[in-house]
Design an enzyme around this catalytic site. Sequence first.
Site, PDB file in Angstrom:
ATOM      1  N   GLU A  62       0.837  -1.199   0.000  1.00  0.00           N
ATOM      2  CA  GLU A  62       0.000   0.000   0.000  1.00  0.00           C
ATOM      3  C   GLU A  62       0.878   1.258   0.000  1.00  0.00           C
ATOM      4  OE1 GLU A  62      -3.348   2.013   2.992  1.00  0.00           O
ATOM      5  OE2 GLU A  62      -1.990   0.447   3.713  1.00  0.00           O
ATOM      6  N   LYS A  73      -9.263   2.105  -3.139  1.00  0.00           N
ATOM      7  CA  LYS A  73      -9.800   1.694  -1.844  1.00  0.00           C
ATOM      8  C   LYS A  73     -11.153   2.346  -1.613  1.00  0.00           C
ATOM      9  CE  LYS A  73      -8.459   1.252   3.020  1.00  0.00           C
ATOM     10  NZ  LYS A  73      -7.448   1.593   4.046  1.00  0.00           N
ATOM     11  N   CYS A  90      -5.321  -2.735   2.792  1.00  0.00           N
ATOM     12  CA  CYS A  90      -5.208  -2.596   4.246  1.00  0.00           C
ATOM     13  C   CYS A  90      -6.468  -3.060   4.966  1.00  0.00           C
ATOM     14  CB  CYS A  90      -4.837  -1.158   4.586  1.00  0.00           C
ATOM     15  SG  CYS A  90      -4.272  -0.957   6.308  1.00  0.00           S
TER      16      CYS A  90
END
Length: 503
Positions: A269, A327, A380
């Site tokens: 990430e 995301k 994440c």
Amino acid sequence: MPLLTKYKFIQLLVFSLLGATSVLGFAPLYFYPASILSLIGLFYYWHQNRSPKEAAWAGFFYGLGLFGAGIYWIYISLHDFGNMPALMAGFATFVLCAFLSLFPAVVGALSVRISTHQNYTRLLAIPVFWALSEWIRSWIFTGFPWLTIGYSQVPSSPLAGYVPIIGIYGASLITISIASAIGLWIAKKPNSYIWRRNTLILLSLVWITGGLLKQIEWTTPTGQPITVALLQGNIAQNIKWAPEVAEQTLAQYLSMAEASKAKLILMPETAMPVLSNELPDEVKSRLQQHAIKNQGDILIGVVERENGEYFNSMLSIGSSPSTVYRKSHLVPFGEFIPLKSIFGWIYRDWLNMPLSDLSRGSIHQQPMHVAGEKVAVNICYEDVFGEEIIRQLPVASLLVNASNDAWYGESLAAYQHMQFSQARALETGRTMLRTTNTGATAMIDPHGKIIAHAPHFTQTTLNVTAQGYSGSTPYVRFGNWPFILFCFAVIAFIWRRNAIVSR
């Protein structure tokens, strides 16, 4: 026991210690009996015909122990890396733990109140309300389902066999039901031989059935395994976004990628400390040429800017057409500011976190077609939400999680996060590939077992061979709906039973 009854503060301390003991069931220790045993202690107290108020206080202090010992690393994120003053960071961490502790407190109060003088109704109410509270905790205020009890059984407990069928909340329901039954047994010491016999048989059947379910192959290997390189850059969080080290970080990841012969190369990430449109052309060109040379693709963690909005993204470069994943489930106070007009002052006066006001990607994104596989990417925190991961299934053949848990230092956070990834692998029947900045970089098989795991806080490349899978587990087909419907059916049964008894 007389000492516990006489001194309430000792009693509440015991409940906190029981909650803290439950953390032993989670990674990195994976001692799954600990969570069950700690719950038995709490439920033993709840089954002793306590008042709703007493049950609530017991649940609240159990929660303080559980979350205080389990998510203490929030303080590290706020103070060590967010530069929040120690007192303020400690207070904020306590407030979060106290809020989460309200859930077991409410469970205790409701379970006792709805089953006054009906011990066997309480036997059902406790697991149903607890498991439902964990599900509610997964979406209220955008959700924080950390330390859901079902995770403590992944991957070694026989109860993990239920995860591909009814998901992690269903596994919680079964785990808590076992603890509730044993707690009732100890508290009431039933004289009925038939009750004791049937309870033993039922508990044994649940345990044995879970073990047998673990032997089922819910999905089927598809295609040939591919070589994968999981890059772990080990960039210290306190310098990750410093402009003076950006060039060095770019060079490091470029070097690590070019040293790999893997067909699929995965970066963590936000591995690249620059915006995607500021990524040097030479870096992009060399990465693409290397991926084409390997007849594969590279996935790069980077921040995108588009129309004034910023996205936490994974960008593919290589033999396949370039695609991007953005995301969609952001971390409140970490990646976006909820109720900015109310809480904006926290960032202005107390907290210094980069990228704290990102935009959400679409919830309808499809798997990336890279390296001959259909890859469901999540970034994440997103892999804590099983119902969101299955949106890309059954199309996806592989799961990829790109993370940066450096925010939490050398704490339990990265290990706990990896255990949640293990649950996602179980729920979906897919291989999970984890690429992180400082750990836990790993490959997890469809049974939730860790096949390879890189040392934490080390610059390294974890080279693995990953198998793609096709097909659907029951959880992929139905999600959390069987669990939710069952719980509300039980609540309706209890409500109806109470109405009949009260006539």
